[in-house]
Design an enzyme around this catalytic site. Sequence first.
Site, mmCIF file in Angstrom:
data_model
loop_
_atom_site.group_PDB
_atom_site.id
_atom_site.type_symbol
_atom_site.label_atom_id
_atom_site.label_comp_id
_atom_site.label_asym_id
_atom_site.label_seq_id
_atom_site.Cartn_x
_atom_site.Cartn_y
_atom_site.Cartn_z
ATOM 1 N N GLU A 209 23.670 -39.691 -49.083
ATOM 2 C CA GLU A 209 23.257 -41.132 -48.845
ATOM 3 C C GLU A 209 22.016 -41.574 -49.610
ATOM 4 O OE1 GLU A 209 23.263 -41.869 -44.537
ATOM 5 O OE2 GLU A 209 25.535 -41.704 -44.621
ATOM 6 N N GLU A 211 19.386 -44.196 -50.263
ATOM 7 C CA GLU A 211 18.432 -45.001 -49.410
ATOM 8 C C GLU A 211 17.320 -45.420 -49.940
ATOM 9 O OE1 GLU A 211 18.560 -44.250 -45.109
ATOM 10 O OE2 GLU A 211 20.514 -43.196 -45.060
ATOM 11 N N ARG A 247 29.779 -34.625 -43.007
ATOM 12 C CA ARG A 247 30.550 -35.450 -42.418
ATOM 13 C C ARG A 247 31.257 -34.995 -41.450
ATOM 14 N NH1 ARG A 247 27.838 -39.918 -43.443
ATOM 15 N NH2 ARG A 247 27.517 -40.579 -45.862
ATOM 16 N N THR A 267 16.204 -34.043 -45.293
ATOM 17 C CA THR A 267 16.215 -35.582 -46.049
ATOM 18 C C THR A 267 15.078 -35.527 -47.172
ATOM 19 O OG1 THR A 267 16.549 -36.508 -43.632
ATOM 20 C CG2 THR A 267 15.730 -37.796 -45.447
HETATM 21 CA CA CA Z 1 21.497 -42.657 -43.328
#
Ligand code: CA
Length: 438
Positions: A209, A211, A247, A267
Amino acid sequence: MTLNQTHDPSRRSWVESAQAPGCDFPLQNLPYGIFRTAAQPVARPGTAIGDRVLDLAAAARAGLLPVAVAGACQQTSLNGLMALGAPAWSTLRARLSELLGSDTCPPGELRDQVEDCLAPLAEAKMHLPAQIGDYTDFYASIHHATNVGTMLRPDNPLLPNYKWVPIGYHGRGSSLVVSGTPVRRPSGQLKPADAPAPVFAPCKNLDYELELGAFVGPGSQLGSAIPIAQAAEHLFGVVLLNDWSARDIQTWEYQPLGPFLAKNFATTLSPWIVTMEALAPFRAPAFARPAGDPAPLPYLTDATDAAHGGLDLTMEVWLATAKMRAAGAAPVRLSSGNFSTMYWTLAQLLAHHASNGCNLSPGDLLGSGTVSGPAKDSRGCLLELTWRGTEPLKLPNGEERKFLADGDEVIFRAHAARPGAVRLGFGACSGLVLPAQS
Ligand code: CA
């Protein structure tokens, strides 16, 4: 935030590489990171300039930096600097701009002293820029929320709270890693819709993702809110953030309490914090809510934030598969979006987080949520780009991707560019996918 001499587009650095076309770190950027070198293995703050890093600890010891920030510049993380607040950040930035500017630091004794504090960027081993006590991830793109909602609930894609509440969840600090750290494919509970029971197995639908991560400055006391009008003073700067997502684990585990093991295995953060002051020339209005959308509640409303709370920042995802690397092929760009399409501003996220009296601390990290725009090629994750795997991506070498394969390297890049301002970049936020633990 007003512009000052540190933003002057006519100014140049005597570090010549800072003027190279497409350089992420010109004199007008001056991002902060934590680095070490083989010659000096102690982690310390640095500023990237061209293809060099200025050792702030060495500069402080040499008496080159303002007294007010000299102590913070000799720590092993940037938390001390973040705690000092916006006036101190401006003082340091102004001094660094002066020391590295060709007009303000002509050849001579002072420039020689500064030059002694420079190291090649290529030799800098980067660390996480801060000790991150708490990490919260938001969901601030209405395009992302609508796309994901459409896949899960075709008749009711956007839940009724979305336009009122900046949605978020508490993330995990322990698994935050700096760019370049490999990411192991997680295992977890997977349950295909038609299977009677889940199995514990390696994730099949691994995703990224795209970000932005915002670092909190001074923060707040327990029980005290941060008014929206003061929120900007608590934002130190931003990095790129990859919220790696499993997912298939997510689908089975997320109800009723939200993301958990599908998100907290890793992350990745880019190492250089681009400060909010550096981004001042690239502010944009907050998202223009279409007619019929509710106005934000008063505690999330501020005229300055509405006029300048957005960021005109181009954010890109690039992919290099193992096969591409073996063939010497360059990474391929999967998407390009812009942070100005986000429904909530960073100041609104921060003000909302503190609105119930939850205390924020220097070095806390706020993830923006996946940055997806209205266009198909601006979708910031594979879930959206391949529409849950139903529209696989075709890569130039013939490979296909629904989700990430082992050996894939995901690289995020971002830059800000506008007429009348010098282009700034973020450097890379990259991670290589390793096979699941056997
Ligand atoms: Ca996120």
